[in-house]
Write an enzyme that holds these catalytic residues in place. Sequence first.
Site, PDB file in Angstrom:
ATOM      1  N   GLU A   1       0.815  -1.174  -0.022  1.00  0.00           N
ATOM      2  CA  GLU A   1      -0.046   0.053   0.039  1.00  0.00           C
ATOM      3  C   GLU A   1       0.777   1.430   0.084  1.00  0.00           C
ATOM      4  O   GLU A   1       0.443   2.431   0.421  1.00  0.00           O
ATOM      5  CB  GLU A   1      -1.010  -0.261   1.159  1.00  0.00           C
ATOM      6  CG  GLU A   1      -2.026  -1.211   1.111  1.00  0.00           C
ATOM      7  CD  GLU A   1      -2.957  -1.204   2.247  1.00  0.00           C
ATOM      8  OE1 GLU A   1      -2.757  -0.412   3.089  1.00  0.00           O
ATOM      9  OE2 GLU A   1      -4.131  -1.836   1.975  1.00  0.00           O
TER      10      GLU A   1
ATOM     11  N   LYS B   1     -15.899  -1.197   1.743  1.00  0.00           N
ATOM     12  CA  LYS B   1     -15.183  -1.769   0.693  1.00  0.00           C
ATOM     13  C   LYS B   1     -16.076  -2.409  -0.269  1.00  0.00           C
ATOM     14  O   LYS B   1     -16.596  -3.347   0.296  1.00  0.00           O
ATOM     15  CB  LYS B   1     -14.092  -2.698   1.035  1.00  0.00           C
ATOM     16  CG  LYS B   1     -12.972  -2.301   1.894  1.00  0.00           C
ATOM     17  CD  LYS B   1     -12.137  -3.390   2.304  1.00  0.00           C
ATOM     18  CE  LYS B   1     -10.794  -3.103   3.038  1.00  0.00           C
ATOM     19  NZ  LYS B   1     -10.119  -4.192   3.693  1.00  0.00           N
TER      20      LYS B   1
HETATM   21  P1  PGA Z   1      -6.628  -5.769   1.937  1.00  0.00           P
HETATM   22  O1  PGA Z   1      -6.404  -5.002   3.279  1.00  0.00           O
HETATM   23  O2  PGA Z   1      -7.144  -4.824   1.045  1.00  0.00           O
HETATM   24  O3  PGA Z   1      -5.333  -6.636   1.505  1.00  0.00           O
HETATM   25  O4  PGA Z   1      -7.739  -6.759   2.410  1.00  0.00           O
HETATM   26  C1  PGA Z   1      -6.837  -3.926   3.518  1.00  0.00           C
HETATM   27  C2  PGA Z   1      -7.465  -3.801   5.134  1.00  0.00           C
HETATM   28  O5  PGA Z   1      -7.307  -4.732   5.750  1.00  0.00           O
HETATM   29  O6  PGA Z   1      -7.803  -2.711   5.408  1.00  0.00           O
HETATM   30 ZN    ZN Z   2      -8.301  -3.479   7.511  1.00  0.00          ZN
END
Ligand code: PGA
Ligand code: ZN
Length: 419
Positions: free
Chosen positions: A210, A344
């Site tokens: 990230e 998400k």
């Molecule tokens: P991921 O992690 O996109 O790899 O699921 C991001 C998070 O846990 O916030």
């Molecule tokens: Zn998370």
Amino acid sequence: MSPTPAEEPWSQVNKIELRKVYDSRGNPTVEVIVHAGASLKGMASCPSGASTGSHEVVAFPGGSVDRGIEFAVSKVLGALSGLPFGKQEDFDRLLKERDGTKNFSSLGGNVATALSIAYARASSLVAGIELHEYVGRLRGRPETPFPAIVGNVLNGGVHAVGGPNIQEFIAFVEAREFRTEVEAAVAVHREVGRRLRERFPSAALGRGDEGGWVAPTGDEEALEILSESCHVVRESGKYPGASIRPGLDLAASELYRDGRYHYRDRSLSPAEQVAFVGQLIDRFDLAYVEDPFEEEDFDSFGSLTRSLSPGRKTHLVGDDLYTTSPERLRQGLRMKSSNSVLLKVNQVGTLSETLECVRLADQGGWSTITSHRSGETTDHWLAHLARGFGSAGIKCGVLGGERIAKLNELLRIAGSASS
Ligand code: PGA
Ligand code: ZN
């Protein structure tokens, strides 16, 4: 010469394209174009996670992007053809109906997400408004302040081999001007890098999935570096009025085995974990704490929420706990498990269900945080969703082209034209 007349948008769906593209980790994903006129296109691609919650929908059927696209072409697109633009709930309901499973295991939640967002984009083009306005109208609440930046500056866990156990060390930055937020978040990222180079002069510093730094630090050492960096940037006098505080995503399901949380040097029971995280919040004045417990433990979340001191504003956020599922969020609201929910879209597969979570959070007085995934594309619809949802924060990292793309889009939305 007379000006070219504006293109007449189509009133209904009649052409959708899907193709396999690649994310920031080089993994295949899907891009969708919903045509809304001879040259008007609503386009969206889908990101993907690495520390996924077990209650998320299936990303791609059998893990195959090709199979998801084949299913869409053979079983779904026909049903979408002829649907008017602007009917988001109908569109998303059709996706679920055609998929025919509870967890998008035929179509793939990532294919559904790209379709849902591309249709939203096309609908906003047809209506002559921005995507964030379209989303804001669906939410049905007046505009709220711009989101804070929830910027991952130091990576660990499954996003960074050789780093700390805790997955994300975050700069939480709030300011009146979004540009100030971007500049301050970048300044914290740089300051963390400077301190890491000083502390580990011979280590090869890297960057994680990230875009945050990766260094061979322990958890509390990393938190100290983050906290000092936030302090230095705050006290620099360059960002007047900005609130710049540390935060964490513990992604604790990844640490949890056999009833305990395993760190490099110790393991903690759930009760000890409640005390440990509570003490970190107090000691470092954390503005943001995500997933401090494993994904089934609504009770420990509730204990920590009850222990938060009312004088300190801390967003206690459920990610894997809720997986953007309205049903799981309802349970959290009933049990007062947190005061914030991470959003998400591809955890649940449609914009409409994500909006249902926004409305539930609105009713419960909780904040929402609109979030990227660790594998991203340079698409910037996330910025529009964060704005349209009225989220308290946008979690999208700070540096790396696919992360800064979202922040730059919010600058455009803010209309900050110059300087
Ligand atoms: P991921 O992690 O996109 O790899 O699921 C991001 C998070 O846990 O916030
Ligand atoms: Zn998370």
